[in-house]
Enzyme design. Structure first.
Site, short mmCIF file in Angstrom:
data_model
loop_
_atom_site.label_atom_id
_atom_site.label_comp_id
_atom_site.label_asym_id
_atom_site.label_seq_id
_atom_site.Cartn_x
_atom_site.Cartn_y
_atom_site.Cartn_z
N TYR A 115 56.45 -29.26 63.78
CA TYR A 115 55.48 -28.85 62.92
C TYR A 115 54.16 -29.90 61.91
CZ TYR A 115 57.05 -28.44 58.39
OH TYR A 115 57.77 -28.69 56.58
N LYS B 93 59.29 -34.40 61.81
CA LYS B 93 59.10 -32.79 60.84
C LYS B 93 59.29 -31.56 61.71
CE LYS B 93 55.49 -30.92 57.72
NZ LYS B 93 55.71 -31.16 56.44
N GLU C 65 64.05 -37.51 47.89
CA GLU C 65 62.91 -36.32 48.49
C GLU C 65 62.78 -35.18 47.59
OE1 GLU C 65 61.19 -35.83 51.62
OE2 GLU C 65 62.66 -36.02 52.86
N LEU D 36 60.29 -37.39 54.79
CA LEU D 36 59.39 -37.15 55.30
C LEU D 36 58.48 -38.66 55.37
CD1 LEU D 36 58.21 -35.22 57.90
CD2 LEU D 36 57.50 -34.20 55.73
N1 PLP Z 1 58.76 -33.89 52.13
C1 PLP Z 1 59.20 -33.52 52.50
C2 PLP Z 1 60.46 -32.21 53.09
C3 PLP Z 1 57.63 -31.97 53.01
O1 PLP Z 1 58.42 -30.49 53.77
C4 PLP Z 1 56.62 -32.47 52.96
C5 PLP Z 1 55.55 -31.24 53.10
O2 PLP Z 1 55.55 -30.34 53.79
C6 PLP Z 1 56.27 -33.49 52.30
C7 PLP Z 1 57.69 -34.62 51.89
C8 PLP Z 1 54.99 -34.42 51.88
O3 PLP Z 1 54.56 -34.67 52.57
P1 PLP Z 1 52.68 -33.83 53.62
O4 PLP Z 1 52.36 -34.84 51.57
O5 PLP Z 1 52.29 -34.86 54.76
O6 PLP Z 1 52.28 -32.63 52.61
#
Ligand code: PLP
Length: 287
Positions: A32, A147, A179, A203
């Site tokens: 997603y 993701k 994270e 991620l």
């Molecule tokens: N890490 C995780 C586990 C996430 O679910 C998300 C965002 O949903 C992020 C980091 C940050 O990603 P982004 O900056 O692309 O929203």
């Protein structure tokens, strides 16, 4: 009436049906993206599209029209009357529907594409005053770089934080802070900005990448190095980032006050830099 997207069509959301054999439903076999609409433009569509393609490639899901993601997202904004409002677009791609078996179905099945837009109210209080977060062992798999829609460890951990009155759960794997359950984590130690390097344990956040660039442009020294939990007493500042939270200061981690317990100057600098970038993009769209 909410208009959503399903497999090439825009329909009232309540008319959408998905097969019980969909592998997203049976195996969480899908990926997603969530992108932010800033009253006139999507922030870093290129970054989200690139990550979507990578996630699909890693799971070997073949969505031939991946390049239509920006136009689907744009249409969802238009059809739901969000042109002049802050909004988000969620898009999910699963391998598709096929009789349940662990092996991939024949190449004839088409992926299931589902998308919708929703209006969005930023958590101004959290961004202004900072949030408290908890710490917990990273119970996720070792492909956090994808993701994937398989988010049970994330939702369980986030729920635990929520029930404790906290706004995020930061994960610790082998003593290292990776994270958050839905965000990337940043730490400032002696004016140097630290964040976990890109790896299979985090991620690659679109916001993270842009923050690293903005920090460098602002003259902040950046190190893509993981911070161990044992270094927490030494950190001066912390913040999390994601598409909705942008740059949100963290003022307490696992019951321990971060620095002075208020958002710090480096975090503010980055937050302001991010805000300036959004304002510039807004102006350039209206010219
Ligand atoms: N890490 C995780 C586990 C996430 O679910 C998300 C965002 O949903 C992020 C980091 C940050 O990603 P982004 O900056 O692309 O929203």
């Amino acid at each position: 009436m909410i208009i959503a997207y399903i497999n090439g069509r825009f329909l009232p959301k309540q008319e959408i049906t998905i097969s019980p054999d969909d592998r997203g439903f049976l195996f969480a076999d899908g990926v997603y993206e969530v992108i932010r609409w800033y009253e006139g433009f999507f922030y870093d569509m290129e970054g989200h599209l690139t990550r979507l393609k990578r996630s699909l490639r890693e799971l070997r899901i073949d969505w031939k029209e991946t390049d239509s993601y920006p136009s689907i997202a744009r249409e969802l904004i238009k059809m739901n009357g969000f042109e002049d409002k802050p909004a988000m677009v969620y898009l999910q791609v699963t391998r598709g529907a096929a009789p349940r078996t662990h092996s991939f179905p024949s190449s004839e099945i088409s992926p299931t594409i589902y998308g919708y837009a929703f209006d969005f109210v930023p958590d101004r209080k959290g961004i202004e005053s900072g949030i408290r977060v908890m710490l917990k062992e990273d119970i996720r798999w070792s492909r956090c770089d994808i993701k994937s829609i398989a988010l049970l460890p994330n939702t369980l951990s986030f729920q635990e934080a929520y029930e404790k009155g906290m706004k995020e759960c930061l994960f610790v794997r082998n003593g290292i802070i990776t994270e958050g359950s839905r965000s990337n984590a940043f730490f400032v130690i002696n004016k140097i900005l630290f964040t976990h390097p890109e790896s299979n344990f985090v991620l690659s956040g679109v916001t993270r990448k842009n923050i690293l660039r903005i920090a460098q442009e602002s003259g902040i020294q950046v190190k893509e190095e993981a911070v161990p939990e044992s270094s927490l007493p030494a950190i001066d500042e912390a913040f999390i980032s994601n598409t909705s939270a942008e740059v949100t200061p963290v003022i307490e981690i696992g019951g321990m006050k971060v620095g002075a317990g208020v958002p710090g100057p480096v975090t503010r600098l980055i937050y302001e830099g991010f805000g300036r970038e959004i304002s510039k993009l807004k102006i350039s769209r209206t010219l």
